[in-house]
Design a protein around this motif. Sequence first.
Motif, PDB file in Angstrom:
ATOM      1  N   ALA A 272       2.909  -3.495  -4.092  1.00  0.00           N
ATOM      2  CA  ALA A 272       2.032  -4.495  -4.717  1.00  0.00           C
ATOM      3  C   ALA A 272       1.071  -5.087  -3.691  1.00  0.00           C
ATOM      4  O   ALA A 272      -0.128  -5.266  -3.972  1.00  0.00           O
ATOM      5  N   ALA A 273       1.575  -5.385  -2.491  1.00  0.00           N
ATOM      6  CA  ALA A 273       0.716  -5.940  -1.438  1.00  0.00           C
ATOM      7  C   ALA A 273      -0.356  -4.928  -1.021  1.00  0.00           C
ATOM      8  O   ALA A 273      -1.527  -5.291  -0.832  1.00  0.00           O
ATOM      9  N   LEU A 274       0.028  -3.653  -0.894  1.00  0.00           N
ATOM     10  CA  LEU A 274      -0.930  -2.612  -0.507  1.00  0.00           C
ATOM     11  C   LEU A 274      -2.008  -2.428  -1.575  1.00  0.00           C
ATOM     12  O   LEU A 274      -3.201  -2.309  -1.260  1.00  0.00           O
ATOM     13  N   LEU A 275      -1.591  -2.416  -2.848  1.00  0.00           N
ATOM     14  CA  LEU A 275      -2.557  -2.240  -3.939  1.00  0.00           C
ATOM     15  C   LEU A 275      -3.495  -3.438  -4.048  1.00  0.00           C
ATOM     16  O   LEU A 275      -4.718  -3.279  -4.224  1.00  0.00           O
ATOM     17  N   LEU A 276      -2.915  -4.641  -3.952  1.00  0.00           N
ATOM     18  CA  LEU A 276      -3.760  -5.838  -4.006  1.00  0.00           C
ATOM     19  C   LEU A 276      -4.720  -5.873  -2.816  1.00  0.00           C
ATOM     20  O   LEU A 276      -5.889  -6.250  -2.966  1.00  0.00           O
ATOM     21  N   GLY A 277      -4.201  -5.518  -1.643  1.00  0.00           N
ATOM     22  CA  GLY A 277      -5.045  -5.516  -0.452  1.00  0.00           C
ATOM     23  C   GLY A 277      -6.211  -4.541  -0.566  1.00  0.00           C
ATOM     24  O   GLY A 277      -7.296  -4.786  -0.023  1.00  0.00           O
ATOM     25  N   TYR A 278      -6.001  -3.458  -1.295  1.00  0.00           N
ATOM     26  CA  TYR A 278      -7.053  -2.438  -1.441  1.00  0.00           C
ATOM     27  C   TYR A 278      -8.020  -2.790  -2.573  1.00  0.00           C
ATOM     28  O   TYR A 278      -9.250  -2.709  -2.418  1.00  0.00           O
TER      29      TYR A 278
ATOM     30  N   PRO B 208      -8.236  -7.919  -2.601  1.00  0.00           N
ATOM     31  CA  PRO B 208      -7.761  -8.718  -1.460  1.00  0.00           C
ATOM     32  C   PRO B 208      -7.928 -10.217  -1.653  1.00  0.00           C
ATOM     33  O   PRO B 208      -7.184 -11.006  -1.090  1.00  0.00           O
ATOM     34  N   TRP B 209      -8.891 -10.598  -2.499  1.00  0.00           N
ATOM     35  CA  TRP B 209      -9.128 -12.013  -2.764  1.00  0.00           C
ATOM     36  C   TRP B 209      -7.949 -12.663  -3.489  1.00  0.00           C
ATOM     37  O   TRP B 209      -7.799 -13.894  -3.476  1.00  0.00           O
ATOM     38  N   ALA B 210      -7.086 -11.852  -4.133  1.00  0.00           N
ATOM     39  CA  ALA B 210      -5.976 -12.405  -4.922  1.00  0.00           C
ATOM     40  C   ALA B 210      -4.775 -12.778  -4.053  1.00  0.00           C
ATOM     41  O   ALA B 210      -3.910 -13.544  -4.501  1.00  0.00           O
ATOM     42  N   ILE B 211      -4.714 -12.259  -2.825  1.00  0.00           N
ATOM     43  CA  ILE B 211      -3.520 -12.483  -2.009  1.00  0.00           C
ATOM     44  C   ILE B 211      -3.351 -13.956  -1.616  1.00  0.00           C
ATOM     45  O   ILE B 211      -2.258 -14.519  -1.776  1.00  0.00           O
ATOM     46  N   PRO B 212      -4.407 -14.650  -1.097  1.00  0.00           N
ATOM     47  CA  PRO B 212      -4.217 -16.074  -0.742  1.00  0.00           C
ATOM     48  C   PRO B 212      -3.759 -16.951  -1.901  1.00  0.00           C
ATOM     49  O   PRO B 212      -2.824 -17.748  -1.736  1.00  0.00           O
ATOM     50  N   PRO B 213      -4.358 -16.837  -3.114  1.00  0.00           N
ATOM     51  CA  PRO B 213      -3.854 -17.665  -4.219  1.00  0.00           C
ATOM     52  C   PRO B 213      -2.407 -17.373  -4.580  1.00  0.00           C
ATOM     53  O   PRO B 213      -1.647 -18.296  -4.904  1.00  0.00           O
ATOM     54  N   ILE B 214      -2.018 -16.092  -4.524  1.00  0.00           N
ATOM     55  CA  ILE B 214      -0.622 -15.744  -4.827  1.00  0.00           C
ATOM     56  C   ILE B 214       0.307 -16.347  -3.787  1.00  0.00           C
ATOM     57  O   ILE B 214       1.377 -16.887  -4.109  1.00  0.00           O
TER      58      ILE B 214
END
Length: 305
Positions: free
Chosen positions: A82-88, A91-97
């Motif tokens: 999930a982190a790899l897919l979001l990062g690709y 990436p903007w979604a990682i800080p809010p999560i």
Amino acid sequence: MATGLLALLDDVSALVKASAASLDDVPTQVAKTTSKVSGVVIDDTAVTPKYVVGLDPSRELSIIWQITKKSLLNKVILLSPAALLLGYFAPWAIPPILMLGGGFLCYEGYEKVHSMFSKSHADAENISEEQVMTPAELEKERVNSAVRTDLILSAEIMAITYATVAEKPIVNQIAVMLAVAVFITLAVYGFVGLIVKADDIGLHMAKEKHHPQVRKFGFGIVKFMPRFLKILSYVGTAAMLWVGAEIIAHGIPATSHALDALEHSLAGVPALGWIAKVLVSAISGVIIGWLIDKVVRLVLRVLGK
């Protein structure tokens, strides 16, 4: 044709060498990442022993093993991809999560602080809950509760890990994330298993057949463990508030800069700077948790109506 094949082989060889050189750096990246997630690891280690308190001692290691397996599966099968897919892709979604997870930690930490100051009420609730459950049901409920908390902490660990290697090649990202997932899970729950069985180890050392000094040390372990577990529960709550608030702070540029400025202002005494940063974060965590608690209660009241 032969020239083209040789060129292709040269390209493959160069790619293999580059990948090997890149993978040589994985242990360094794992060590760097582990230091960055140390706060979350402390939290995870300190929180988990409470889930076996009051249960059959013969089931303690089994319960820890159940939590360990689910934690490892969550990190490897769910959170790392999930982190790899979001990062690709996003990436903007990682800080809010991350910030949502930090809010959850603050809320959980505030609830624990609140229960400390209303202990009789919390104890009454726990007693009534345990009275209506069979041992098997209580064990299952404890395991599920531990896995829920671990899922949030594991998500923070894997997101921080990804942020550390986001600029690295994809092979490095995968290798580091898997290595961190396995290493941290086994280290945390191995230590937790040692903690919960320490009193049994002490009782074994205290038997008549051992040397008087060994027996004395064993009795010391038995006497010390209840106090140690109590201290550990306080450390776990403080770490939960500190880590949660710091994650939220780092998601907001102004508060992130303020925390960094506080630490830098005390750079002459590094330990003092770190302590000040932790204290400010923990106090902020209580405030954030209190605000979330009020919102949750308001929402539940509205839904109840």
